[in-house]
Design an enzyme around this catalytic site. Structure first.
Site, mmCIF file in Angstrom:
data_model
loop_
_atom_site.group_PDB
_atom_site.id
_atom_site.type_symbol
_atom_site.label_atom_id
_atom_site.label_comp_id
_atom_site.label_asym_id
_atom_site.label_seq_id
_atom_site.Cartn_x
_atom_site.Cartn_y
_atom_site.Cartn_z
ATOM 1 N N LYS A 56 0.839 -1.199 0.000
ATOM 2 C CA LYS A 56 0.000 0.000 0.000
ATOM 3 C C LYS A 56 0.877 1.253 0.000
ATOM 4 C CE LYS A 56 -3.590 2.233 2.758
ATOM 5 N NZ LYS A 56 -4.562 2.109 3.847
ATOM 6 N N GLU B 28 10.617 -4.667 4.533
ATOM 7 C CA GLU B 28 10.724 -6.078 4.127
ATOM 8 C C GLU B 28 10.384 -6.232 2.643
ATOM 9 O OE1 GLU B 28 9.093 -4.894 6.755
ATOM 10 O OE2 GLU B 28 9.081 -6.303 8.435
ATOM 11 N N GLY C 11 -4.905 -2.130 5.085
ATOM 12 C CA GLY C 11 -4.087 -3.262 4.636
ATOM 13 C C GLY C 11 -4.767 -4.603 4.886
ATOM 14 N N ARG C 12 -5.240 -4.797 6.110
ATOM 15 C CA ARG C 12 -5.824 -6.110 6.460
ATOM 16 C C ARG C 12 -7.213 -6.304 5.874
ATOM 17 N NH1 ARG C 12 -4.968 -2.755 10.400
ATOM 18 N NH2 ARG C 12 -6.592 -1.935 11.752
ATOM 19 N N GLU D 77 -5.159 -6.904 15.069
ATOM 20 C CA GLU D 77 -4.645 -5.598 14.644
ATOM 21 C C GLU D 77 -5.774 -4.556 14.689
ATOM 22 O OE1 GLU D 77 -1.285 -5.876 11.733
ATOM 23 O OE2 GLU D 77 -2.581 -4.556 10.601
ATOM 24 N N HIS E 201 -5.623 -33.587 18.667
ATOM 25 C CA HIS E 201 -4.519 -34.422 19.164
ATOM 26 C C HIS E 201 -3.433 -33.557 19.780
ATOM 27 C CE1 HIS E 201 -6.105 -38.103 17.279
ATOM 28 N NE2 HIS E 201 -6.674 -37.212 16.482
ATOM 29 N N LYS F 89 7.805 -0.860 12.471
ATOM 30 C CA LYS F 89 8.526 -0.491 11.251
ATOM 31 C C LYS F 89 9.627 0.519 11.583
ATOM 32 C CE LYS F 89 4.692 -1.341 7.975
ATOM 33 N NZ LYS F 89 3.829 -0.878 6.906
HETATM 34 C C1 G6Q Z 1 -2.558 -3.974 7.875
HETATM 35 C C2 G6Q Z 1 -1.317 -3.443 8.404
HETATM 36 C C3 G6Q Z 1 -0.068 -4.116 7.919
HETATM 37 C C4 G6Q Z 1 0.314 -3.761 6.497
HETATM 38 C C5 G6Q Z 1 1.746 -4.203 6.234
HETATM 39 C C6 G6Q Z 1 2.193 -3.947 4.827
HETATM 40 O O1 G6Q Z 1 -3.640 -3.523 8.102
HETATM 41 O O2 G6Q Z 1 -1.271 -2.083 8.255
HETATM 42 O O3 G6Q Z 1 -0.127 -5.507 8.055
HETATM 43 O O4 G6Q Z 1 -0.564 -4.332 5.586
HETATM 44 O O5 G6Q Z 1 2.590 -3.570 7.154
HETATM 45 O O6 G6Q Z 1 2.088 -2.612 4.503
HETATM 46 P P1 G6Q Z 1 2.244 -2.118 3.019
HETATM 47 O O7 G6Q Z 1 1.135 -2.720 2.215
HETATM 48 O O8 G6Q Z 1 2.185 -0.629 3.052
HETATM 49 O O9 G6Q Z 1 3.573 -2.626 2.538
#
Ligand code: G6Q
Length: 549
Positions: A205, A211, A266-267, A352, A383, A511
Site C-alpha cells: 500500500k 521487508e 491493509g488487512r 490488529e 490431538h 517499522k
Molecule cells: C494492515 C497493516 C499491515 C500492512 C503491512 C504492509 O492492516 O497495516 O499488516 O498491511 O505492514 O504494509 P504495506 O502494504 O504498506 O507494505
C-alpha cells in the site's frame, strides 16, 4: 461516559451472576426448540450459536447494549463512507470494493464506484492476458509462475485465499508468496523459478515497507543478473499500491501498476487489486465470486435487524465472554484443510483491528477489548491442545467451521471429519458429570481409591461455548461470505468498545524501531549503544561476534 456505565452493561453484569450456575445441558433439556431459536441461515451457510451460555434474556440484553453503544449508527457510518478511521482521518470502505450492486458510495463528494470498477476491469484484462498466454515474458515465453512480494495485509489475505481455493485453480499459473525479510524466504522460492516465465507482483500500500522493498530489490537483482536487460523488467514486474511516485521510482512501468486507495486498510485489502495474485491463480470470474459472497454478507449486515444479524451476533457473543466472563482468547477451529491459514488470517484481522486500549476520544478503556485469536485445523488440534479446552482452567470460546461437501471425497473420510466436529462441540457443551464417569468406571470394574482418582481425572465440566458454522462447500462465494462475516464481527466489537478498528499504530512502531537499530548492527560500537539495556547490548555483541566469525 464509559460503556461500563450503560444500563445494558450493568444489566449484563447482574445477568451474568444469574447465569453462572446455569449449565447448557440444562438449557438444552428445558427447551426442545433451542437450536431453532439460536441458529440462522444465510445462503449456503448455517450459523448455529445455540451451544453458548445464553438465554433469550442474554440476547435481549446484548442487543440492547449494541443499541446503547450506537452499533446501528456505526454500521450506517461505515457503509456511507464517513471518516470512521478517525486517527488517520479517512473512511474504511472495503465494502465498496465488493459492492456488486454498484450502489453509489460517496467520498469527498465523488462516487468511488467508477474507480473501483475501472481497477476491476484492468485486473480482468491483465489476468486474462497472462492466463491465456497473450502476455509474454521478454523471451516470448508465457508466464507460468507469479510471485507476490508483500507482507501483513499485502500478503496474508491473498495467501489464505489462494490456499483455501486451490481446488479452483486450473493449473495455468502457479502462485508463490514471499513476505519475510529473512532471505531464506525468497531464496527458497527463487531457486525453483525461471526468470523468462516468472511475473513478480510487488504488493505494498505504502511502497515503503522495508521487508517488501528489500525482497523486491532482491527479486529485481536476481532477474537482471540472469536476463541482463533493464527493458525486460516491464514484462516481469507489476506493482499494486497507492503510491504511484514510489512505484515509478522503483522502475515499474505505470501501465503495470494497479491502484487502490487510502480508504482500504491493509488487512481489509484482499478485495482490492491486492487480490491480483488470487485472480491470476484462479481467474477473474472466481475472484468476482469471492467479492459477490462478501457483498451478500455486507447487505445482510447493513440491513438485517440485530436479532437476525449474524456478524452482530458473533460480535456480541464475543463481548459477552470477554467483558462479562473474563475470556481472554478466542479459538478458530476449521474442520477444513483448505482453511489451514484462516486462523492466522483472522489473527491479523481481529488483533490488529481491536488490539487497542484507548477509545476514539483518546480515553483509556476500563474494560477488556480484542481477544487473543488462535487456532488450528481440526482434527489436528484434537490431538494437541483440545485437552486444555476440555479440562483446563480457562474459558476459551471456539468457532468450529466445516463444509458439508469435500473437494476430495475419498471413502468415508469426510463423514469421519464431520463426526469429529460434532462430537467435539457436543462434548464441550455437555461435558461428563462425576456420576456418569463413576458409573462408567464401576462398570469397567474399578473401585476404591483408583475409582475415586479416575473419577476426578475423567470428569469433564462441559458448558464450554462454541459456535458452529456449517457451509455447503468451500466455494469462492462461500469463502467471501466467511471472511466478510468475520470482518464485520470485528467491526461490531470495535464499535461497542468505542475503539478505532482501522488504524495500526503498533505495526507502524515496529517499522520504525527496526529501521533505527539496523545501523548499529553494521558497526562495531555505536553512540546509541550506551542507551540500550544490557540485554539488548549483550545480544547485539553476541550476534556480531557469531556473524563475523
Ligand atoms: C494492515 C497493516 C499491515 C500492512 C503491512 C504492509 O492492516 O497495516 O499488516 O498491511 O505492514 O504494509 P504495506 O502494504 O504498506 O507494505
Amino acid at each position: 461516559m464509559s460503556i461500563t456505565q450503560l444500563p445494558a452493561w450493568q444489566a449484563l453484569v447482574a445477568h451474568q451472576r444469574d447465569m453462572r450456575s446455569v449449565h447448557m445441558r440444562q438449557l438444552f433439556s428445558e427447551d426442545a426448540q433451542r437450536f431453532d431459536c439460536f441458529s440462522l441461515a444465510l445462503g449456503d451457510l448455517l450459523f448455529d450459536y445455540s451451544k453458548n451460555r445464553i438465554t433469550q434474556e442474554t440476547m435481549r440484553l446484548l442487543f440492547e447494549l449494541a443499541v446503547q453503544a450506537g452499533l446501528p449508527d456505526a454500521i450506517q457510518a461505515m457503509f456511507s463512507g464517513q471518516r470512521i478511521n478517525t486517527t488517520e482521518d479517512r473512511p474504511a470502505l472495503h465494502v465498496a470494493l465488493r459492492n456488486r450492486s454498484n450502489r453509489p458510495i460517496v467520498v469527498d463528494g465523488a462516487d468511488v464506484m467508477p474507480s473501483v470498477n475501472a481497477v476491476l476491469d484492468k485486473m480482468r484484462r491483465f489476468t486474462q492476458a497472462v492466463r491465456n498466454g497473450e502476455w509474454r515474458g521478454y523471451s516470448g515465453k508465457p508466464i507460468t509462475d507469479v510471485v507476490n512480494i508483500g507482507i501483513g495485509g499485502s500478503d496474508l489475505g491473498p495467501r489464505m485465499v489462494a490456499t483455501a481455493l486451490a481446488p479452483y485453480a486450473d493449473g495455468r499459473i502457479r502462485v508463490h508468496f514471499v513476505s519475510n525479510v529473512d532471505p531464506s524466504d525468497i531464496a527458497t522460492i527463487l531457486r525453483h523459478l525461471a526468470p523468462a516465465s516468472t511475473l513478480f507482483l510487488v504488493a505494498s500500500k505504502t511502497f515503503t515497507t522495508q521487508e517488501t522493498m528489500l525482497n523486491a530489490n532482491t527479486a529485481r537483482r536476481w532477474f537482471l543478473s540472469r536476463v541482463g536487460d533493464e527493458a525486460a523488467i516491464s514484462k516481469h514486474f507489476a506493482a499494486i499500491s497507492t503510491n504511484r511516485q514510489a512505484v515509478e521510482a522503483f522502475g515499474i512501468d505505470s501501465d503495470n501498476m494497479f491502484v487502490f486507495w487510502d480508504w482500504v486498510g491493509g488487512r481489509y485489502s484482499l478485495w482490492s487489486a491486492i487480490g491480483l495474485p488470487i485472480a491470476l491463480y484462479l481467474g477473474m470470474d472466481n475472484f468476482e465470486e469471492l467479492l459477490s459472497g462478501a457483498h451478500l454478507v455486507d447487505e445482510h449486515f447493513r440491513t438485517a435487524p440485530l436479532k437476525r444479524n449474524i456478524p452482530a451476533i458473533m460480535g456480541l457473543l464475543g463481548v459477552w465472554y470477554i467483558n462479562f466472563w473474563g475470556a481472554q482468547t478466542h479459538a478458530i477451529l476449521p474442520y477444513d484443510q483448505h482453511l489451514a491459514l484462516f486462523p492466522a488470517y483472522l489473527q491479523q484481522a481481529d488483533m490488529e483491528s481491536n488490539g487497542k486500549s484507548v477509545t476514539k476520544d483518546g480515553k483509556p478503556v476500563n474494560y477488556a477489548t480484542g481477544p487473543i485469536v488462535w487456532g488450528q485445523v481440526g482434527t489436528n488440534g484434537q490431538h494437541a491442545f483440545y485437552q486444555l479446552l476440555h479440562q483446563g482452567t480457562r474459558l476459551v470460546p471456539c468457532d468450529f467451521l466445516v463444509a458439508a461437501q469435500n473437494h476430495n471425497p475419498i471413502g468415508n473420510q469426510h463423514d469421519v471429519l464431520v463426526a469429529n466436529f460434532l462430537a467435539q462441540t457436543e462434548a464441550l457443551m455437555r461435558g461428563r458429570t462425576a456420576e456418569e464417569t463413576r458409573a462408567e468406571l464401576e462398570a469397567q470394574g474399578y473401585s476404591g481409591g483408583s475409582l475415586e482418582l479416575l473419577t476426578a481425572a475423567q470428569t469433564f465440566e462441559g458448558n464450554k461455548p462454541t459456535n458452529s458454522l456449517l457451509y455447503k462447500k468451500l466455494t469462492p462465494f462461500t469463502l467471501g461470505m466467511l471472511i466478510a462475516l468475520y470482518e464485520h464481527k470485528v467491526f461490531v466489537q470495535g464499535a461497542i468498545w468505542g475503539v478505532n478498528s482501522f488504524d495500526q499504530m503498533g505495526v507502524e512502531l515496529g517499522k520504525r524501531l527496526a529501521k533505527a537499530i539496523l545501523p548499529e548492527l553494521s558497526g562495531t560500537t555505536t553512540d546509541r549503544e550506551a542507551t540500550h539495556d544490557s540485554s539488548t547490548c549483550g545480544l547485539i555483541q553476541q550476534y556480531r561476534a557469531w556473524r563475523d566469525s
